[in-house]
Design a protein around this motif. Structure first.
Motif, PDB file in Angstrom:
ATOM      1  N   PRO A   1       0.798  -1.240   0.000  1.00 52.54           N
ATOM      2  CA  PRO A   1       0.000   0.000   0.000  1.00 52.54           C
ATOM      3  C   PRO A   1       0.827   1.285   0.000  1.00 52.54           C
ATOM      4  CG  PRO A   1      -0.849  -1.563   1.629  1.00 52.54           C
ATOM      5  CD  PRO A   1       0.468  -2.088   1.166  1.00 52.54           C
ATOM      6  N   ILE A   2       2.108   1.176   0.336  1.00 55.03           N
ATOM      7  CA  ILE A   2       2.925   2.395   0.381  1.00 55.03           C
ATOM      8  C   ILE A   2       3.059   3.013  -1.002  1.00 55.03           C
ATOM      9  CG2 ILE A   2       5.199   3.357   0.936  1.00 55.03           C
ATOM     10  CD1 ILE A   2       5.526   1.190   3.034  1.00 55.03           C
ATOM     11  N   THR A   3       3.229   2.180  -2.005  1.00 54.26           N
ATOM     12  CA  THR A   3       3.501   2.711  -3.344  1.00 54.26           C
ATOM     13  C   THR A   3       2.383   2.455  -4.354  1.00 54.26           C
ATOM     14  OG1 THR A   3       4.706   0.666  -3.851  1.00 54.26           O
ATOM     15  CG2 THR A   3       5.997   2.535  -3.046  1.00 54.26           C
ATOM     16  N   ALA A   4       1.354   1.725  -3.973  1.00 58.42           N
ATOM     17  CA  ALA A   4       0.277   1.426  -4.923  1.00 58.42           C
ATOM     18  C   ALA A   4      -0.454   2.704  -5.340  1.00 58.42           C
ATOM     19  CB  ALA A   4      -0.707   0.440  -4.295  1.00 58.42           C
ATOM     20  N   GLY A   5      -0.387   3.040  -6.612  1.00 55.51           N
ATOM     21  CA  GLY A   5      -1.054   4.245  -7.117  1.00 55.51           C
ATOM     22  C   GLY A   5      -0.468   5.529  -6.591  1.00 55.51           C
ATOM     23  N   LEU A   6       0.753   5.497  -6.056  1.00 56.08           N
ATOM     24  CA  LEU A   6       1.379   6.680  -5.468  1.00 56.08           C
ATOM     25  C   LEU A   6       1.545   7.779  -6.522  1.00 56.08           C
ATOM     26  CD1 LEU A   6       2.741   7.761  -2.853  1.00 56.08           C
ATOM     27  CD2 LEU A   6       4.904   6.879  -3.758  1.00 56.08           C
ATOM     28  N   GLY A   7       1.077   8.964  -6.190  1.00 53.71           N
ATOM     29  CA  GLY A   7       1.138  10.074  -7.126  1.00 53.71           C
ATOM     30  C   GLY A   7      -0.107  10.200  -7.981  1.00 53.71           C
ATOM     31  N   ARG A   8      -0.893   9.132  -8.031  1.00 58.46           N
ATOM     32  CA  ARG A   8      -2.147   9.151  -8.784  1.00 58.46           C
ATOM     33  C   ARG A   8      -3.351   9.125  -7.845  1.00 58.46           C
ATOM     34  NH1 ARG A   8      -1.922   4.337 -11.095  1.00 58.46           N
ATOM     35  NH2 ARG A   8      -3.387   3.416  -9.603  1.00 58.46           N
ATOM     36  N   ASP A   9      -3.307   8.230  -6.869  1.00 55.41           N
ATOM     37  CA  ASP A   9      -4.411   8.066  -5.930  1.00 55.41           C
ATOM     38  C   ASP A   9      -4.050   8.683  -4.584  1.00 55.41           C
ATOM     39  OD1 ASP A   9      -5.637   6.529  -7.924  1.00 55.41           O
ATOM     40  OD2 ASP A   9      -4.737   4.676  -7.161  1.00 55.41           O
ATOM     41  N   TRP A  10      -4.923   9.557  -4.099  1.00 58.03           N
ATOM     42  CA  TRP A  10      -4.738  10.149  -2.771  1.00 58.03           C
ATOM     43  C   TRP A  10      -5.666   9.415  -1.808  1.00 58.03           C
ATOM     44  CZ3 TRP A  10      -1.166  13.891  -1.459  1.00 58.03           C
ATOM     45  CH2 TRP A  10      -0.436  14.412  -2.537  1.00 58.03           C
ATOM     46  N   THR A  11      -5.084   8.845  -0.764  1.00 65.66           N
ATOM     47  CA  THR A  11      -5.827   7.902   0.060  1.00 65.66           C
ATOM     48  C   THR A  11      -6.134   8.385   1.472  1.00 65.66           C
ATOM     49  OG1 THR A  11      -3.747   6.836   0.760  1.00 65.66           O
ATOM     50  CG2 THR A  11      -4.834   5.959  -1.209  1.00 65.66           C
ATOM     51  N   PHE A  12      -5.501   9.477   1.930  1.00 67.81           N
ATOM     52  CA  PHE A  12      -5.659   9.836   3.346  1.00 67.81           C
ATOM     53  C   PHE A  12      -6.951  10.577   3.656  1.00 67.81           C
ATOM     54  CE2 PHE A  12      -3.943  13.977   2.077  1.00 67.81           C
ATOM     55  CZ  PHE A  12      -4.509  14.870   2.990  1.00 67.81           C
ATOM     56  N   THR A  13      -7.510  11.303   2.701  1.00 61.84           N
ATOM     57  CA  THR A  13      -8.629  12.193   3.032  1.00 61.84           C
ATOM     58  C   THR A  13      -9.867  11.473   3.574  1.00 61.84           C
ATOM     59  OG1 THR A  13      -9.263  12.212   0.680  1.00 61.84           O
ATOM     60  CG2 THR A  13      -7.897  14.022   1.471  1.00 61.84           C
ATOM     61  N   PRO A  14     -10.228  10.273   3.109  1.00 58.54           N
ATOM     62  CA  PRO A  14     -11.422   9.637   3.679  1.00 58.54           C
ATOM     63  C   PRO A  14     -11.251   9.212   5.135  1.00 58.54           C
ATOM     64  CG  PRO A  14     -10.882   8.712   1.521  1.00 58.54           C
ATOM     65  CD  PRO A  14      -9.711   9.518   1.949  1.00 58.54           C
ATOM     66  N   PHE A  15     -10.026   9.263   5.652  1.00 60.14           N
ATOM     67  CA  PHE A  15      -9.770   8.802   7.011  1.00 60.14           C
ATOM     68  C   PHE A  15      -9.351   9.948   7.947  1.00 60.14           C
ATOM     69  CE2 PHE A  15      -9.063   5.320   4.091  1.00 60.14           C
ATOM     70  CZ  PHE A  15      -9.788   4.303   4.665  1.00 60.14           C
TER      71      PHE A  15
END
Length: 475
Positions: free
Chosen positions: A260-274
């Motif tokens: 999960p550290i690099t999956a979609g890094l730079g394309r997908d932003w994952t922190f905002t829903p949490f």
């Protein structure tokens, strides 16, 4: 193949404000405003004052970066240390898995931006990068709440040191580091990261006045790593790839899932829903209970002296010494005392800095009501958590006037959830900020800070708003 650290460095170097999704920009601005208010609110706290004193010791009484709310300046390392302590002092700062992130990743970037008179655009980008990176690395390690064999368990070693890669990267973003220098900064950070000592703090009560891990020390370590890279030190770029001898080994995690550290890094932003915000200056585990309890006492106009008992059911994993402690000596004890927090909520003290004054904490009425409160595990807590990591199944019963009043919550206020009412709106965050800075800032200064933060991408020099965080009203 590039290492994980090299991929993170590329992400940080390549991120530009124009590529940030609207929700990332908005949440980063909200994090900044909330943090500034939390820092100013903490000025009278004894623990925070120790952090301010040590920050001045580190950096002297003059320098390019401000200690928030004090009207004084010091060095970048001194300001980063002091402001980390201020932001986290009352425990009302924003939360994001793996737990607290902002007090460790924001202070170094903010102090660096001030010292270089950097733009709001740079600071905004740095905040986004730091939180995204911290959230991703946190997902690779043990969680505070792990479900094993249907039971919520706590790992033997936990803490927030994984956030410091994001903290070092944020400083590099503000300074405009190249990808190579950023990689060195992250590698140095991995070699110098503090140990995760939070489990010991949880298990020894009454606890120390240094909670979790020392926030100032964490922020200072990120400043050190970033600036050593700028001076030419090189970092270990294999630190996050080496399971046997690298970060996964020595940090103490029993789980390392780096995908999960690099999956979609730079394309997908994952922190905002949490990303969550805290209405109460108290450990997040109790907030859903406070919401329900406050509604009961306000709806029925119940006075504290009318209450015969408060029975609460909530998170199971906090049945640990620091939370069940009822020897309340100071505001730090009160921030985690579960029964004490219930007593505070029942007194209808407005959430904010007023909760953590020494007078409120040891008020005889509060202490007496603490004795009438109980906390137990909610039977549906684990199932709810398995369904949604933000779920906090909670129930409270208040016995007063010969009647039992009941309230329940599935999610606490401030957390994104299936219930839109739990989301903390911009207006609610602004109201929290205003309450936190009242009696310190003028209304005009508070207005100027709010306006600048919500227009951060167009602020040419961050000192335009940091200089407004000055004590011009008597405390």
């Amino acid at each position: 193949m590039p290492t994980i650290i090299e991929q993170l460095a590329e992400f940080a170097a390549d991120t530009e404000i124009r590529n940030l999704p609207d929700e990332v920009v908005s949440e980063s601005q909200r994090i900044l405003l909330d943090s500034l208010g939390c820092a100013v609110a903490s000025l009278d706290d004894e623990g925070a004052q120790r952090g301010v004193g040590y920050g001045r010791y580190l950096g002297g009484a003059e320098g390019p970066a401000s200690i928030l709310g004090t009207g004084t300046t010091t060095s970048v390392p001194g300001a980063a240390f002091a402001n980390a302590e201020l932001i986290n002092a009352l425990d009302q700062d924003a939360v994001l898995p793996p737990g607290h992130v902002t007090p460790y990743v924001l202070p170094g970037a903010l102090a660096t931006a001030e010292s270089s008179r950097g733009s709001g655009e740079k600071l905004l980008t740095a905040i986004a990068v730091a939180h995204e990176m911290s959230f991703r690395i946190g997902k690779a390690t043990d969680y505070l709440r792990d479900i094993k064999d249907g039971v919520v368990t706590i790992p033997d070693v936990i803490g927030y040191s994984s956030t410091l890669f994001g903290a070092a990267a944020a400083i590099g973003v503000v300074k405009g580091f190249s990808q190579e220098t950023l990689a060195d900064a992250l590698g140095i950070m991995g070699s110098t990261v503090p140990t995760n000592t939070q489990r010991a703090w949880m298990m020894h009560a009454p606890s120390t006045t240094i909670k979790y891990q020392l926030a100032g020390g964490m922020a200072l370590s990120a400043v050190t790593a970033a600036n050593l890279a700028e001076l030419g030190h090189t970092g270990d770029r294999e630190m996050l790839d080496d399971r046997d001898y690298g970060f996964p080994c020595f940090i103490g995690t029993s789980r390392w899932e780096p995908a999960p550290i690099t999956a979609g890094l730079g394309r997908d932003w994952t922190f905002t829903p949490f990303q969550s915000f805290k209405p109460y200056p108290h450990c997040r585990v109790m907030h859903a209970l406070f919401d329900a309890l406050t509604e009961i006492v306000e709806t029925h106009d119940i006075r504290p002296d009318e209450i015969d008992a408060i029975d609460a059911w909530g998170e199971s994993f906090v049945l640990q010494p620091v939370w069940v402690n009822e020897n309340i000596r100071n505001p730090r004890d009160a921030q985690f005392g579960m029964t004490h927090g219930l007593a505070m909520a029942a007194h209808r003290i407005p959430p904010g800095k007023d909760w953590q004054t020494p007078e409120a904490v040891i008020d005889p009425s509060v202490l007496e009501l603490t004795k009438k409160a109980t906390f137990r595990e909610h039977p549906d807590y684990t199932a709810a958590l398995r369904g949604n990591p933000a779920a906090r199944r909670s129930r409270v019963e208040v016995q007063a006037r010969g009647t039992t009043f009941t309230g329940e919550r599935a999610y606490p206020k401030g957390s994104p959830s299936p219930d839109p009412a739990t989301f903390m709106t911009d207006d609610e965050l602004i109201a929290k900020f205003r309450h936190n800075v009242e009696d310190v800032l003028t209304d005009a200064d508070a207005d100027a800070v709010i306006e600048a933060v919500f227009d951060l991408r167009n602020v040419e020099d961050v000192t335009e708003f940091t200089k407004r965080l000055r004590p011009v009203l008597p405390s």
